[in-house]
Write a protein that holds these residues in place. Structure first.
Motif, PDB file in Angstrom:
ATOM      1  N   ALA A   1       0.869  -1.364   0.017  1.00 32.62           N
ATOM      2  CA  ALA A   1      -0.141   0.078   0.123  1.00 32.62           C
ATOM      3  C   ALA A   1       0.756   1.151   0.076  1.00 32.62           C
ATOM      4  CB  ALA A   1      -0.781  -0.208   1.394  1.00 32.62           C
ATOM      5  N   GLY A   2       2.252   1.322   0.290  1.00 31.78           N
ATOM      6  CA  GLY A   2       2.975   2.436   0.066  1.00 31.78           C
ATOM      7  C   GLY A   2       4.433   1.948   0.305  1.00 31.78           C
ATOM      8  N   SER A   3       5.407   3.012   0.357  1.00 31.47           N
ATOM      9  CA  SER A   3       6.609   2.803   0.702  1.00 31.47           C
ATOM     10  C   SER A   3       6.951   2.313   1.974  1.00 31.47           C
ATOM     11  CB  SER A   3       7.662   4.093   0.351  1.00 31.47           C
ATOM     12  OG  SER A   3       6.992   5.197   1.285  1.00 31.47           O
ATOM     13  N   ILE A   4       6.224   2.894   3.029  1.00 28.01           N
ATOM     14  CA  ILE A   4       6.448   2.039   4.490  1.00 28.01           C
ATOM     15  C   ILE A   4       5.130   1.488   4.966  1.00 28.01           C
ATOM     16  CG2 ILE A   4       7.123   2.616   6.833  1.00 28.01           C
ATOM     17  CD1 ILE A   4       8.548   4.988   6.139  1.00 28.01           C
ATOM     18  N   ILE A   5       5.023   0.160   5.287  1.00 27.68           N
ATOM     19  CA  ILE A   5       4.032  -0.486   5.377  1.00 27.68           C
ATOM     20  C   ILE A   5       3.753  -0.633   6.884  1.00 27.68           C
ATOM     21  CG2 ILE A   5       2.408  -2.312   5.221  1.00 27.68           C
ATOM     22  CD1 ILE A   5       5.129  -1.869   2.764  1.00 27.68           C
ATOM     23  N   HIS A   6       2.613   0.031   7.534  1.00 30.90           N
ATOM     24  CA  HIS A   6       2.493  -0.075   9.138  1.00 30.90           C
ATOM     25  C   HIS A   6       1.445  -1.235   9.281  1.00 30.90           C
ATOM     26  CE1 HIS A   6       4.586   3.738   9.845  1.00 30.90           C
ATOM     27  NE2 HIS A   6       4.110   4.025   8.929  1.00 30.90           N
ATOM     28  N   VAL A   7       2.138  -2.016   9.871  1.00 34.49           N
ATOM     29  CA  VAL A   7       1.341  -3.345  10.211  1.00 34.49           C
ATOM     30  C   VAL A   7       0.831  -3.670  11.630  1.00 34.49           C
ATOM     31  CG1 VAL A   7       0.931  -6.098   9.956  1.00 34.49           C
ATOM     32  CG2 VAL A   7       2.448  -4.638   8.133  1.00 34.49           C
ATOM     33  N   PRO A   8      -0.276  -3.237  12.245  1.00 32.64           N
ATOM     34  CA  PRO A   8      -0.827  -3.242  13.703  1.00 32.64           C
ATOM     35  C   PRO A   8      -0.647  -4.921  13.850  1.00 32.64           C
ATOM     36  CG  PRO A   8      -2.674  -2.975  12.320  1.00 32.64           C
ATOM     37  CD  PRO A   8      -1.555  -2.855  11.284  1.00 32.64           C
ATOM     38  N   VAL A   9       0.106  -5.134  15.297  1.00 35.11           N
ATOM     39  CA  VAL A   9      -0.086  -6.492  15.964  1.00 35.11           C
ATOM     40  C   VAL A   9      -0.409  -6.546  17.080  1.00 35.11           C
ATOM     41  CG1 VAL A   9       2.191  -7.131  14.433  1.00 35.11           C
ATOM     42  CG2 VAL A   9       2.333  -5.839  16.718  1.00 35.11           C
ATOM     43  N   THR A  10      -0.956  -7.392  17.546  1.00 32.59           N
ATOM     44  CA  THR A  10      -1.323  -7.675  19.054  1.00 32.59           C
ATOM     45  C   THR A  10      -0.335  -8.896  19.694  1.00 32.59           C
ATOM     46  OG1 THR A  10      -2.798  -9.676  18.242  1.00 32.59           O
ATOM     47  CG2 THR A  10      -3.742  -7.300  18.471  1.00 32.59           C
ATOM     48  N   PHE A  11      -0.388  -9.217  21.013  1.00 30.85           N
ATOM     49  CA  PHE A  11       0.449  -9.776  21.697  1.00 30.85           C
ATOM     50  C   PHE A  11      -0.277 -10.877  22.653  1.00 30.85           C
ATOM     51  CE2 PHE A  11       2.515  -5.472  21.335  1.00 30.85           C
ATOM     52  CZ  PHE A  11       3.555  -5.784  20.736  1.00 30.85           C
ATOM     53  N   MET A  12       0.278 -12.252  22.298  1.00 33.51           N
ATOM     54  CA  MET A  12      -0.356 -13.345  23.179  1.00 33.51           C
ATOM     55  C   MET A  12       0.282 -13.079  24.562  1.00 33.51           C
ATOM     56  SD  MET A  12       0.871 -16.276  20.204  1.00 33.51           S
ATOM     57  CE  MET A  12      -0.056 -17.458  21.034  1.00 33.51           C
ATOM     58  N   PRO A  13      -0.399 -13.762  25.471  1.00 27.75           N
ATOM     59  CA  PRO A  13       0.110 -13.569  27.018  1.00 27.75           C
ATOM     60  C   PRO A  13       1.329 -13.814  27.348  1.00 27.75           C
ATOM     61  CG  PRO A  13      -2.161 -14.727  26.455  1.00 27.75           C
ATOM     62  CD  PRO A  13      -1.578 -14.711  25.329  1.00 27.75           C
ATOM     63  N   LYS A  14       2.062 -14.713  26.395  1.00 24.16           N
ATOM     64  CA  LYS A  14       3.470 -15.036  26.730  1.00 24.16           C
ATOM     65  C   LYS A  14       4.408 -14.184  25.810  1.00 24.16           C
ATOM     66  CE  LYS A  14       2.875 -19.709  28.914  1.00 24.16           C
ATOM     67  NZ  LYS A  14       3.170 -21.053  28.560  1.00 24.16           N
ATOM     68  N   GLY A  15       3.643 -13.597  25.117  1.00 27.86           N
ATOM     69  CA  GLY A  15       4.732 -12.541  24.356  1.00 27.86           C
ATOM     70  C   GLY A  15       4.600 -12.617  22.812  1.00 27.86           C
ATOM     71  N   GLY A  16       4.244 -13.771  22.449  1.00 28.90           N
ATOM     72  CA  GLY A  16       4.125 -13.798  20.862  1.00 28.90           C
ATOM     73  C   GLY A  16       3.456 -12.766  20.046  1.00 28.90           C
ATOM     74  N   VAL A  17       4.184 -12.317  18.869  1.00 36.43           N
ATOM     75  CA  VAL A  17       3.437 -11.243  18.149  1.00 36.43           C
ATOM     76  C   VAL A  17       2.414 -12.080  17.018  1.00 36.43           C
ATOM     77  CG1 VAL A  17       4.034  -9.452  16.595  1.00 36.43           C
ATOM     78  CG2 VAL A  17       5.789 -10.167  18.320  1.00 36.43           C
ATOM     79  N   VAL A  18       1.253 -11.612  17.082  1.00 36.23           N
ATOM     80  CA  VAL A  18       0.159 -12.006  16.026  1.00 36.23           C
ATOM     81  C   VAL A  18      -0.294 -10.993  15.175  1.00 36.23           C
ATOM     82  CG1 VAL A  18      -2.156 -12.901  16.325  1.00 36.23           C
ATOM     83  CG2 VAL A  18      -0.740 -13.514  18.001  1.00 36.23           C
ATOM     84  N   VAL A  19      -0.394 -11.211  14.053  1.00 37.63           N
ATOM     85  CA  VAL A  19      -1.026 -10.468  12.967  1.00 37.63           C
ATOM     86  C   VAL A  19      -2.149 -11.156  12.295  1.00 37.63           C
ATOM     87  CG1 VAL A  19       0.518 -11.552  11.129  1.00 37.63           C
ATOM     88  CG2 VAL A  19      -0.611  -9.216  10.593  1.00 37.63           C
ATOM     89  N   SER A  20      -3.235 -10.097  12.095  1.00 32.40           N
ATOM     90  CA  SER A  20      -4.467 -10.615  11.454  1.00 32.40           C
ATOM     91  C   SER A  20      -4.202 -10.856   9.918  1.00 32.40           C
ATOM     92  CB  SER A  20      -5.552  -9.646  11.764  1.00 32.40           C
ATOM     93  OG  SER A  20      -5.488  -8.552  11.095  1.00 32.40           O
ATOM     94  N   ALA A  21      -5.222 -11.537   9.439  1.00 29.23           N
ATOM     95  CA  ALA A  21      -5.385 -11.737   7.655  1.00 29.23           C
ATOM     96  C   ALA A  21      -6.627 -12.677   7.581  1.00 29.23           C
ATOM     97  CB  ALA A  21      -3.977 -13.050   7.508  1.00 29.23           C
ATOM     98  N   THR A  22      -6.775 -12.228   6.164  1.00 31.95           N
ATOM     99  CA  THR A  22      -8.207 -13.048   5.696  1.00 31.95           C
ATOM    100  C   THR A  22      -7.447 -13.663   4.613  1.00 31.95           C
ATOM    101  OG1 THR A  22      -8.524 -10.962   3.925  1.00 31.95           O
ATOM    102  CG2 THR A  22      -9.529 -11.013   6.019  1.00 31.95           C
ATOM    103  N   ILE A  23      -8.026 -14.882   4.427  1.00 29.45           N
ATOM    104  CA  ILE A  23      -7.642 -15.739   3.671  1.00 29.45           C
ATOM    105  C   ILE A  23      -8.790 -16.287   2.432  1.00 29.45           C
ATOM    106  CG2 ILE A  23      -6.769 -18.250   3.237  1.00 29.45           C
ATOM    107  CD1 ILE A  23      -5.119 -17.722   5.852  1.00 29.45           C
ATOM    108  N   GLU A  24      -8.697 -15.996   1.145  1.00 30.56           N
ATOM    109  CA  GLU A  24      -9.705 -16.368   0.205  1.00 30.56           C
ATOM    110  C   GLU A  24     -11.105 -15.709   0.696  1.00 30.56           C
ATOM    111  OE1 GLU A  24      -7.989 -17.290  -1.786  1.00 30.56           O
ATOM    112  OE2 GLU A  24      -7.286 -19.381  -1.801  1.00 30.56           O
ATOM    113  N   GLY A  25     -10.788 -14.400   1.348  1.00 34.10           N
ATOM    114  CA  GLY A  25     -12.046 -13.487   1.622  1.00 34.10           C
ATOM    115  C   GLY A  25     -12.623 -13.796   2.943  1.00 34.10           C
ATOM    116  N   LYS A  26     -12.028 -15.045   3.534  1.00 32.42           N
ATOM    117  CA  LYS A  26     -12.742 -15.092   4.827  1.00 32.42           C
ATOM    118  C   LYS A  26     -11.723 -14.968   6.126  1.00 32.42           C
ATOM    119  CE  LYS A  26     -14.546 -19.468   2.884  1.00 32.42           C
ATOM    120  NZ  LYS A  26     -14.815 -20.921   2.819  1.00 32.42           N
ATOM    121  N   GLY A  27     -12.359 -14.782   7.224  1.00 36.42           N
ATOM    122  CA  GLY A  27     -11.646 -14.557   8.416  1.00 36.42           C
ATOM    123  C   GLY A  27     -12.071 -13.272   9.060  1.00 36.42           C
TER     124      GLY A  27
END
Length: 303
Positions: free
Chosen positions: A26-52
């Motif tokens: 979408a641009g020269s710098i892509i800002h991707v928001p993330v969330t964190f799991m209880p033990k610190g893991g980094v999570v990103v959301s995605a739709t797949i084949e329009g689902k999700g």
């Protein structure tokens, strides 16, 4: 305790690694928001084949991306081949699924992403994992303070505030992501550790390193445990507290280290000595600076 899940493809021959070569940005710098799991893991959301949306953990210890088999079936993904994957804790026969349209965090699209299916993927609360290429294919930052990943597609990043660690990359073959390995010191001993945001530990040391340095019986206060790998098999580990981990001059005190039993086969000892997990990594904002290596900068979690 969940540790290493790096996957050896055995000649998979598919673009299973990551998301950059065929991605539309979408641009020269892509800002991707993330969330964190209880033990610190980094999570990103995605739709797949329009689902999700579905939720994927960013796993820099993995060379290929993966998905729970049940999630793949729910989406209706087609299995295109079968392969045996090997990793910490044993082997697993997997189906490789093809996702034709993946959109990450509504920021960029990925066409024709292959995902390895897993019955025993040791993750809860997420639908799969995205391999190291998400962060290593382009210059990037993982900013725990801002809860976002910044991908530098065309813009030139300024990483001058980071301490660049002595680093090197490993790549099993051209079809998979490259992983980052850093050279640091643990209890004064030089050690090469895979940067693994998918591992919940501070540090895991593999059996070869434990044997060479006679660590198994070195520490008086230990806790016997099991580590579960990709196949669901468990291996014997010993949890110990080691006085310090020195990361390029940034010192973490009294860290928990998982020692892998010397009886366990060391699958990766020729590449690195162990794993640097998310519990240590989340104390820093990270930059993946192309060929320069991994950069770290203490954040609000640093103590």
């Amino acid at each position: 305790m969940i540790n290493k899940r790096m996957l050896m493809t055995g000649g998979l021959g598919l673009a299973v690694a990551g998301v950059m070569p065929r991605a539309a940005f979408a641009g020269s710098i892509i800002h991707v928001p993330v969330t964190f799991m209880p033990k610190g893991g980094v999570v990103v959301s995605a739709t797949i084949e329009g689902k999700g949306p579905y939720h994927f953990m960013i796993d820099t210890g993995a060379s290929v991306s993966g998905i729970h088999d049940q999630t793949a079936r729910d989406i209706g993904l087609a299995g295109i081949t079968q392969k045996k994957m090997s990793g910490y804790g044993g082997d697993e026969d997997t189906v490789v699924y093809m996702a034709h349209k993946v959109v990450f965090a509504e920021r960029f699209r990925q066409a024709n992403l292959a995902l390895t299916g897993h019955k025993h993927l040791p993750l809860t609360g997420v639908d799969g994992m995205i391999a190291a290429g998400f962060l290593t294919a382009l210059p990037s930052e993982l900013d725990f303070d801002a809860a976002e990943i910044r991908l530098y597609n065309q813009a030139k990043p300024d990483f001058s505030a980071y301490t660049i660690l002595k680093s090197y990359r490993t790549m099993l073959n051209s079809a998979v992501s490259s992983n980052m390995v850093v050279k640091v010191k643990i209890d004064g001993m030089p050690v090469s550790l895979l940067v693994d945001t998918g591992a919940t530990s501070d540090v895991t040391l593999f059996s070869g390193y434990v044997s060479r340095h006679k660590l198994w019986n070195k520490y008086p206060d230990t806790f016997e445990s099991k580590a579960r790998g990709i196949s669901g098999e468990k291996v014997d580990v010993r949890l110990v507290i080691i006085p310090e981990l020195n990361l390029g001059g940034h010192v973490l005190k009294n860290i928990e280290v998982s020692l892998t039993s010397p009886e366990v086969k060391d699958e990766f000892g020729s590449l690195y000595d162990g794993i640097l997990g998310i519990r240590a990594l989340r104390r820093f904002n990270l930059c993946f600076a192309a060929e320069k290596g991994l950069g770290i900068k203490p954040n609000r979690n640093f103590i």
